[in-house]
Design an enzyme around this catalytic site. Structure first.
Site, PDB file in Angstrom:
ATOM      1  N   MET A  30      -4.037  -1.568  -1.540  1.00 40.01           N
ATOM      2  CA  MET A  30      -5.121  -2.032  -2.408  1.00 40.01           C
ATOM      3  C   MET A  30      -4.791  -3.417  -2.956  1.00 40.01           C
ATOM      4  O   MET A  30      -5.443  -3.887  -3.896  1.00 40.01           O
ATOM      5  CB  MET A  30      -5.353  -1.039  -3.544  1.00 40.01           C
ATOM      6  CG  MET A  30      -5.795   0.335  -3.021  1.00 40.01           C
ATOM      7  SD  MET A  30      -6.668   1.307  -4.250  1.00 40.01           S
ATOM      8  CE  MET A  30      -5.438   1.457  -5.514  1.00 40.01           C
ATOM      9  N   GLY A  31      -3.769  -4.052  -2.394  1.00 37.08           N
ATOM     10  CA  GLY A  31      -3.471  -5.436  -2.775  1.00 37.08           C
ATOM     11  C   GLY A  31      -2.676  -5.568  -4.050  1.00 37.08           C
ATOM     12  O   GLY A  31      -2.089  -4.607  -4.540  1.00 37.08           O
ATOM     13  N   HIS A  37       5.010  -2.904  -1.208  1.00 31.62           N
ATOM     14  CA  HIS A  37       4.102  -3.113  -0.073  1.00 31.62           C
ATOM     15  C   HIS A  37       4.803  -3.898   1.042  1.00 31.62           C
ATOM     16  O   HIS A  37       4.652  -3.604   2.234  1.00 31.62           O
ATOM     17  CB  HIS A  37       2.876  -3.929  -0.497  1.00 31.62           C
ATOM     18  CG  HIS A  37       2.062  -3.337  -1.608  1.00 31.62           C
ATOM     19  ND1 HIS A  37       2.006  -3.885  -2.854  1.00 31.62           N
ATOM     20  CD2 HIS A  37       1.242  -2.253  -1.627  1.00 31.62           C
ATOM     21  CE1 HIS A  37       1.192  -3.173  -3.621  1.00 31.62           C
ATOM     22  NE2 HIS A  37       0.714  -2.175  -2.899  1.00 31.62           N
ATOM     23  N   GLY A 147       4.143   4.650   1.319  1.00 34.12           N
ATOM     24  CA  GLY A 147       5.285   4.695   0.415  1.00 34.12           C
ATOM     25  C   GLY A 147       5.423   6.069  -0.219  1.00 34.12           C
ATOM     26  O   GLY A 147       4.419   6.706  -0.563  1.00 34.12           O
ATOM     27  N   LYS A 149       6.466   6.539  -3.083  1.00 36.30           N
ATOM     28  CA  LYS A 149       6.103   6.470  -4.501  1.00 36.30           C
ATOM     29  C   LYS A 149       4.827   7.295  -4.709  1.00 36.30           C
ATOM     30  O   LYS A 149       4.660   7.955  -5.720  1.00 36.30           O
ATOM     31  CB  LYS A 149       5.860   5.040  -4.925  1.00 36.30           C
ATOM     32  CG  LYS A 149       5.494   4.995  -6.362  1.00 36.30           C
ATOM     33  CD  LYS A 149       5.122   3.647  -6.844  1.00 36.30           C
ATOM     34  CE  LYS A 149       4.235   3.810  -8.034  1.00 36.30           C
ATOM     35  NZ  LYS A 149       2.827   3.733  -7.703  1.00 36.30           N
TER      36      LYS A 149
HETATM   37  P1  AMP Z   1      -1.403   0.769  -3.129  1.00 35.49           P
HETATM   38  O1  AMP Z   1      -1.716  -0.662  -2.927  1.00 35.49           O
HETATM   39  O2  AMP Z   1      -0.900   1.077  -4.497  1.00 35.49           O
HETATM   40  O3  AMP Z   1      -2.485   1.702  -2.661  1.00 35.49           O
HETATM   41  O4  AMP Z   1      -0.167   1.073  -2.186  1.00 35.49           O
HETATM   42  C1  AMP Z   1      -0.225   0.824  -0.803  1.00 35.49           C
HETATM   43  C2  AMP Z   1       0.958   1.449  -0.137  1.00 35.49           C
HETATM   44  O5  AMP Z   1       2.152   0.894  -0.682  1.00 35.49           O
HETATM   45  C3  AMP Z   1       1.026   2.968  -0.373  1.00 35.49           C
HETATM   46  O6  AMP Z   1       1.479   3.594   0.816  1.00 35.49           O
HETATM   47  C4  AMP Z   1       2.034   3.068  -1.470  1.00 35.49           C
HETATM   48  O7  AMP Z   1       2.704   4.309  -1.486  1.00 35.49           O
HETATM   49  C5  AMP Z   1       2.981   1.948  -1.121  1.00 35.49           C
HETATM   50  N1  AMP Z   1       3.764   1.566  -2.301  1.00 35.49           N
HETATM   51  C6  AMP Z   1       3.287   1.231  -3.522  1.00 35.49           C
HETATM   52  N2  AMP Z   1       4.302   1.005  -4.372  1.00 35.49           N
HETATM   53  C7  AMP Z   1       5.441   1.227  -3.681  1.00 35.49           C
HETATM   54  C8  AMP Z   1       6.831   1.169  -4.004  1.00 35.49           C
HETATM   55  N3  AMP Z   1       7.236   0.842  -5.223  1.00 35.49           N
HETATM   56  N4  AMP Z   1       7.722   1.464  -3.044  1.00 35.49           N
HETATM   57  C9  AMP Z   1       7.308   1.805  -1.790  1.00 35.49           C
HETATM   58  N5  AMP Z   1       6.025   1.868  -1.416  1.00 35.49           N
HETATM   59  C10 AMP Z   1       5.101   1.590  -2.342  1.00 35.49           C
END
Ligand code: AMP
Length: 286
Positions: A30-31, A37, A147, A149
């Site tokens: 989601m940027g 990321h 991730g 997380k």
């Molecule tokens: P998001 O932009 O928050 O939807 O995250 C996009 C991807 O990045 C998802 O697969 C998350 O799990 C991963 N992600 C976000 N934060 C972390 C982190 N701190 N460590 C590893 N992966 C992450």
């Protein structure tokens, strides 16, 4: 790196890569990119010929009153970071293109969603599974990177890929943290200075829980009590501290096998989640 917003162009490019026999790794986000990321992109870079990253704040996975409008966005900065990390293609569609016209079908996730974030975020994982089904159909990646997380999300995607016979390998990547242990998150910028100082307590609390298990505690309630007690020292409001089998996300009476100890804490303008996944059998063998 090519940056595109057009769905047809994305389909053309990815089908060209496939016809050339090139493997595709896909990193949905989601940027407001951070090292978490970028670690996914770097891993995808190592394992595939082509790396596609999407940046899309998906309205379907935000409930009423959640932070869809306030979700941080900075596409120019993100594009530079994605390129430096090794992305070949950055796909940034509009919400109107992704959900064109009245939608005929949405994906409903039936298991692994009645606990943790799924319990309070009604419809959230349906929105995640729906948009990922769209992305997977458009890009047809060989591998998709997620991730840990967001471990419940990874568990849901695991179920989606399995049940819908998708030819995609899910690659789950460990949580990337700040030096003080706080899990990196786009939402961390919404913490006040005081909250930012307290937030590392969340991971410290989870580590304490893991230490209790390492020392032989097998009653989940005792572990949850200890973790809760530590997080209560922050100004955040605990949404949950829970322990389940992973990735099934089913309750366990006596801790064994692979488990997840996870929590969500609401600060004034940011809801933070974190978890630790432990293979107790492996610990017992070592
Ligand atoms: P998001 O932009 O928050 O939807 O995250 C996009 C991807 O990045 C998802 O697969 C998350 O799990 C991963 N992600 C976000 N934060 C972390 C982190 N701190 N460590 C590893 N992966 C992450």
């Amino acid at each position: 790196m090519k940056q595109i917003t057009d769905i047809l162009q994305l389909k053309e490019l990815t089908s060209q890569y496939r016809s050339e026999g090139r493997s595709i790794g896909f990193v949905p986000t989601m940027g407001f990119l951070h090292e978490g990321h970028l670690t996914l992109v770097e891993k995808a870079r190592q394992e595939n010929d082509i790396v596609v990253m999407s940046i899309f704040v998906n309205p379907a996975q935000f409930g009423p009153g959640e932070d869809y409008e306030a979700y941080p966005r900075d596409l120019n900065r993100d594009a530079k970071l994605a390129e430096q990390a090794g992305a070949d293609l950055l796909f940034t569609p509009s919400a109107t293109d992704m959900y064109k016209g009245a939608q005929n079908v949405a994906v409903h996730v039936k298991r692994r969603t009645d606990v943790l974030c799924g319990r309070s975020r009604t419809g959230h994982f349906d929105g995640v599974a729906t948009v990922l089904t769209k992305f997977f159909n458009l890009i047809k990646p060989n591998r998709a990177y997620f991730g840990l997380k967001d471990a419940q999300q990874a568990a849901v995607v695991d179920g989606l890929i399995e049940d819908f016979f998708m030819d995609i390998e899910l690659v789950a990547v460990d949580t990337v943290r700040e030096e003080d242990g706080l899990a990196k998150s786009s939402r961390n910028v919404n913490l006040s200075a005081a909250e930012r100082k307290e937030a590392p307590m969340i991971y410290k609390a989870l580590q304490k829980g893991a230490e209790l298990i390492r020392d032989g505690e097998r009653n989940p309630e005792e572990v949850v009590k200890a973790v809760t007690g530590i997080i209560e020292n922050t100004s955040g409001v605990i949404d949950y501290v829970e322990l389940y089998a992973y990735p099934e996300l089913t309750p366990i009476e006596t801790l064994n096998g692979k488990i997840i100890l996870a929590c969500a804490v609401q600060f004034s303008k940011a809801r933070l989640i974190d978890n630790i996944i432990i293979d107790i059998d492996e610990w017992e063998r070592s």
